[in-house]
Design an enzyme around this catalytic site. Structure first.
Site, PDB file in Angstrom:
ATOM      1  N   CYS A  48      -5.847   1.772   6.123  1.00  0.00           N
ATOM      2  CA  CYS A  48      -6.443   0.510   6.564  1.00  0.00           C
ATOM      3  C   CYS A  48      -5.785   0.092   7.881  1.00  0.00           C
ATOM      4  O   CYS A  48      -4.829   0.725   8.349  1.00  0.00           O
ATOM      5  CB  CYS A  48      -6.249  -0.568   5.502  1.00  0.00           C
TER       6      CYS A  48
ATOM      7  N   CYS B 200      -1.895  -0.604   7.609  1.00  0.00           N
ATOM      8  CA  CYS B 200      -1.092   0.606   7.493  1.00  0.00           C
ATOM      9  C   CYS B 200      -1.135   1.427   8.778  1.00  0.00           C
ATOM     10  O   CYS B 200      -0.113   1.967   9.215  1.00  0.00           O
ATOM     11  CB  CYS B 200      -1.568   1.434   6.309  1.00  0.00           C
TER      12      CYS B 200
ATOM     13  N   HIS C  58       0.862  -1.183   0.000  1.00  0.00           N
ATOM     14  CA  HIS C  58       0.000   0.000   0.000  1.00  0.00           C
ATOM     15  C   HIS C  58       0.898   1.233   0.000  1.00  0.00           C
ATOM     16  O   HIS C  58       2.063   1.172   0.429  1.00  0.00           O
ATOM     17  CB  HIS C  58      -0.883   0.016   1.246  1.00  0.00           C
TER      18      HIS C  58
ATOM     19  N   GLU D 283       1.103   3.758   1.887  1.00  0.00           N
ATOM     20  CA  GLU D 283       1.663   4.091   3.196  1.00  0.00           C
ATOM     21  C   GLU D 283       2.829   3.177   3.556  1.00  0.00           C
ATOM     22  O   GLU D 283       3.842   3.621   4.106  1.00  0.00           O
ATOM     23  CB  GLU D 283       0.596   3.974   4.295  1.00  0.00           C
TER      24      GLU D 283
END
Length: 159
Positions: free
Chosen positions: A87, A90, A57, A59
């Site tokens: 999420c 993260c 992701h 992040e």
């Protein structure tokens, strides 16, 4: 309502631009940057499909790069800007990294872990909580995500 600085605006605009790169590559358009001491230190965008990595992701890409660049797994006194609410994966990584502040553009009502579904970033059970601010560039980032998924549902190529 949070009063965002010009630097906040600059960082979120950069995250939005990075999300556009993800979208061009067929990834969910999410971009992120990490700043410290008034400068962007690392940046990234979603790339789990391209990298065959469910943890890639935006992040996580930024956090990994920041650890290497700053030569520390603790990212104290940093701000992470991201176009979509983090999420759980993260968010917990941000807590472990001791990110000081998280600014996200638009909420994620299905998996958001900064207040929408869960609030991992400010959970008092953990030994670190992040300052959380949202809404910066919200309309642009929300529309970008909606357009991406509309096109995907319609069978259009997002590349």
């Amino acid at each position: 309502m949070t009063d965002f600085t010009d630097f906040d605006q600059h960082c979120m605009q950069r995250a939005f631009d990075l999300a556009s790169i993800a979208e061009e590559k067929g990834e969910v358009p999410v971009g992120a940057v990490l700043a410290k001491d008034g400068e962007i230190k690392t940046e990234g965008f979603n790339q789990p499909i391209f990298n065959h990595d469910p943890t890639a992701h935006a992040e996580m890409v930024v956090l990994r790069a920041a650890g290497q660049k700053l030569d520390n797994y603790r990212l104290v006194d940093t701000t992470l800007y991201v176009t979509l609410e983090p999420c759980a994966m993260c968010a917990m990584a941000m807590v472990h990294a001791r990110v000081s502040r998280v600014v996200f553009a638009t909420t994620d009502p299905r998996t958001g872990a900064a207040g929408s579904v869960l609030n991992i970033l400010q959970n008092p059970s953990f030994n670190h909580q992040c300052v959380v601010e949202s809404g910066l560039l919200q309309e642009d980032c929300s529309e970008q995500l909606k357009r991406f998924f509309r096109n995907k549902r319609a069978g259009k190529d997002n590349k």
